[in-house]
Structure formats: structure tokens, C-alpha cells
Design a protein around this motif. Structure first.
Motif, PDB file in Angstrom:
ATOM      1  N   VAL A 193      28.422  59.558  21.537  1.00 55.98           N
ATOM      2  CA  VAL A 193      28.661  59.424  22.977  1.00 55.98           C
ATOM      3  C   VAL A 193      29.326  58.080  23.238  1.00 55.98           C
ATOM      4  O   VAL A 193      28.843  57.032  22.769  1.00 55.98           O
ATOM      5  N   VAL A 194      30.429  58.099  23.995  1.00 57.11           N
ATOM      6  CA  VAL A 194      31.161  56.883  24.350  1.00 57.11           C
ATOM      7  C   VAL A 194      31.358  56.869  25.859  1.00 57.11           C
ATOM      8  O   VAL A 194      31.919  57.820  26.420  1.00 57.11           O
ATOM      9  N   THR A 195      30.892  55.819  26.527  1.00 57.07           N
ATOM     10  CA  THR A 195      31.130  55.685  27.959  1.00 57.07           C
ATOM     11  C   THR A 195      32.152  54.578  28.193  1.00 57.07           C
ATOM     12  O   THR A 195      32.217  53.606  27.432  1.00 57.07           O
ATOM     13  N   VAL A 196      32.964  54.749  29.249  1.00 57.70           N
ATOM     14  CA  VAL A 196      34.110  53.862  29.491  1.00 57.70           C
ATOM     15  C   VAL A 196      34.012  53.252  30.879  1.00 57.70           C
ATOM     16  O   VAL A 196      33.889  53.968  31.881  1.00 57.70           O
ATOM     17  N   HIS A 197      34.097  51.917  30.938  1.00 56.90           N
ATOM     18  CA  HIS A 197      33.975  51.168  32.189  1.00 56.90           C
ATOM     19  C   HIS A 197      35.003  50.045  32.216  1.00 56.90           C
ATOM     20  O   HIS A 197      35.601  49.706  31.201  1.00 56.90           O
ATOM     21  N   SER A 198      35.165  49.427  33.395  1.00 57.24           N
ATOM     22  CA  SER A 198      35.950  48.194  33.495  1.00 57.24           C
ATOM     23  C   SER A 198      35.162  47.182  34.317  1.00 57.24           C
ATOM     24  O   SER A 198      34.249  47.534  35.054  1.00 57.24           O
ATOM     25  N   PHE A 199      35.538  45.910  34.157  1.00 57.53           N
ATOM     26  CA  PHE A 199      34.840  44.841  34.880  1.00 57.53           C
ATOM     27  C   PHE A 199      35.844  43.827  35.403  1.00 57.53           C
ATOM     28  O   PHE A 199      36.995  43.776  34.956  1.00 57.53           O
ATOM     29  N   THR A 200      35.406  43.024  36.361  1.00 60.41           N
ATOM     30  CA  THR A 200      36.298  42.082  37.032  1.00 60.41           C
ATOM     31  C   THR A 200      36.494  40.804  36.218  1.00 60.41           C
ATOM     32  O   THR A 200      35.574  40.341  35.544  1.00 60.41           O
ATOM     33  N   PRO A 201      37.707  40.208  36.277  1.00 54.76           N
ATOM     34  CA  PRO A 201      37.953  38.947  35.556  1.00 54.76           C
ATOM     35  C   PRO A 201      37.150  37.780  36.108  1.00 54.76           C
ATOM     36  O   PRO A 201      36.865  36.822  35.382  1.00 54.76           O
ATOM     37  N   VAL A 202      36.785  37.856  37.403  1.00 53.13           N
ATOM     38  CA  VAL A 202      36.023  36.788  38.050  1.00 53.13           C
ATOM     39  C   VAL A 202      34.832  37.429  38.741  1.00 53.13           C
ATOM     40  O   VAL A 202      34.977  38.400  39.485  1.00 53.13           O
TER      41      VAL A 202
END
Length: 249
Positions: A141-150
Motif C-alpha cells: 500500500v502506497v499513499t501519496v500526499h504533498s506538503f507546504t514549503p513553509v
């Protein structure tokens, strides 16, 4: 699709590449900033409705590229996490937050238990049912997210985070293959102590499946070429790790 009060229907989940046979199940909980009409705009400003508070910019597009590369089915959220965060259990304060990062969410303030239960039935349960329905064919299982630089004024140097809960098998094997020049960290910018591993615990750990939650800094996902580059870097880590932990039969 889930049935809402009054017979209206709400699309809570999208499933793509359903016939994928690569052995990986891809999940993207925060793929959409969509707020269904029945919830109005939750009292949000225009800025908040398209911000990282509402979804993970770039994560869905990245997951689509990975789905093709891995020949993997993909389950994606079709509703903003400000309506319901599918990576949080119903009892978690962050499941339907009245404030997210720097934004107030007036439409989530003072929700009654009945209103919360409606969102659980309309969003959370259909999403996780779609995941559970595809686990019998999954080897990982692989979940994919993104996050903010600041975040709250602090710059983040992490470019790619490989997150895990109690099962570190996949991350342990991915990290030695981190591409030169990429800043790749374990359990950063978040870790299990931040309550971000709900999906992994609910589905992968329960079945003993190797798993990883991938977090990519969203300034690296602004163009199709950026996304393809990040996908190639992720595949350079995922491919040998998957071959070692769950080789195709």
C-alpha cells in the motif's frame, strides 16, 4: 458514490486504473478541493478554498503518474479534507476541523453529533470501503500526499518524506536508493505522532502489507514536467524496495 440525506448523492471517492495488476494499491486521500454544494463554501475565503488546507496540491497528478508506472489501482478522495479528512478517524479533532493551519472554517464550527455522523457516512465510510475492497489483490500500500514549503513561518528543507508507522520495511529499503541531490527524510515533515498514519494503520498494518506514506513538497509539483521528474525519483526508490519486500509471484 454515497447516499446523502434527502436522497441526494455525493461523489466521495474516485477509483482509477481499476484493472491494474501491478500488486500495489495507491491511495490519495487529499486529491480534491471540491466542496459539495450541500455544504455551501463552509464560510471559507476564496484563498482558503484553493489552499493546502483544503487539499494536497499536485498529489493527485503525481499519484496518476505513479499509477501508470506501477500498473496500480488508485483510490482518490473526491471531497475536500475540510469537509472530512479521510486520513483521520471520526473521533479525531482534525477530521472536520474548525481551524486548519492559518484558516478558520466557519462551516465546521459547532457541528452537532448528527452533522458529524452524516459526514462520516457520506465521505469517510465510502472512501475507506473503496480502499478495503481492493486490498485482496494488493501486495503493498502506497499513499501519496504533498506538503507546504513553509509552515507557520518556518521553511522546510525536506523535499520528499517517507513516512511509516510501526512497519518500516518499505521505507528502510527505499532510503538507500534516494536520488543524489534529493533531500529525502524519514518521518518528516510529519510522523506517526502527528496522527497522519490512519490509512496505513487501518488497511496496511491490519493485513501485514508493506506500506509507505509519501509526502512531496508541493513547490516541486507545479508543472507536468516537475511531476514526471518527482515520479521518476520515487520509482527509483519504490521499484527495488517493492521487489525486495513483495516480489511478484
Amino acid at each position: 458514490m454515497s447516499e446523502g440525506p434527502g436522497g441526494d448523492r455525493l461523489n466521495a471517492v474516485d477509483v482509477m486504473n481499476e484493472t491494474g495488476r501491478g500488486g500495489v494499491l495507491l491511495i490519495c486521500e487529499h486529491a480534491s478541493a471540491e466542496i459539495p454544494a450541500r455544504f455551501g463554501d463552509l464560510g471559507l475565503t476564496a484563498e482558503a478554498r484553493v489552499s493546502h488546507a483544503a487539499w494536497d496540491p499536485g498529489a493527485r497528478d503525481l499519484a496518476v503518474v505513479l499509477s501508470a508506472a506501477l500498473d496500480a489501482p488508485m483510490v482518490a478522495g473526491a471531497v475536500s479534507r475540510l469537509v472530512y479528512d479521510c486520513n483521520r478517524p471520526p473521533e479525531a479533532p482534525g477530521a472536520m476541523p474548525a481551524r486548519s493551519e492559518v484558516f478558520d472554517v466557519p462551516g465546521n464550527a459547532g457541528l452537532t453529533e448528527m452533522q458529524k455522523a452524516e459526514r462520516v457516512e457520506m465521505v469517510y465510510r465510502p472512501f475507506h470501503a473503496a480502499v478495503a475492497a481492493r486490498l485482496d489483490e494488493a501486495r503493498a500500500v502506497v499513499t501519496v500526499h504533498s506538503f507546504t514549503p513553509v509552515f507557520h513561518g518556518a521553511k522546510r528543507d525536506t523535499e520528499i518524506g517517507l513516512l511509516h508507522d510501526s512497519d518500516a520495511r518499505l521505507v528502510d529499503l527505499m532510503l538507500p536508493h534516494a536520488p543524489k541531490g534529493r533531500v529525502v527524510h524519514r518521518n518528516r515533515p510529519y510522523g506517526p505522532e502527528d496522527g497522519v498514519t490512519h490509512t496505513l494503520k487501518t488497511h496496511a498494518l491490519y493485513r501485514g502489507l508493506p506500506n509507505v506514506m509519501i509526502e512531496v513538497r508541493n513547490d516541486l509539483l507545479t508543472t507536468p514536467e516537475d511531476i514526471r521528474t518527482v515520479a521518476r525519483d520515487l520509482m527509483s526508490m519504490l521499484t527495488p524496495a517493492l521487489e525486495a519486500t513483495c516480489p511478484a509471484s
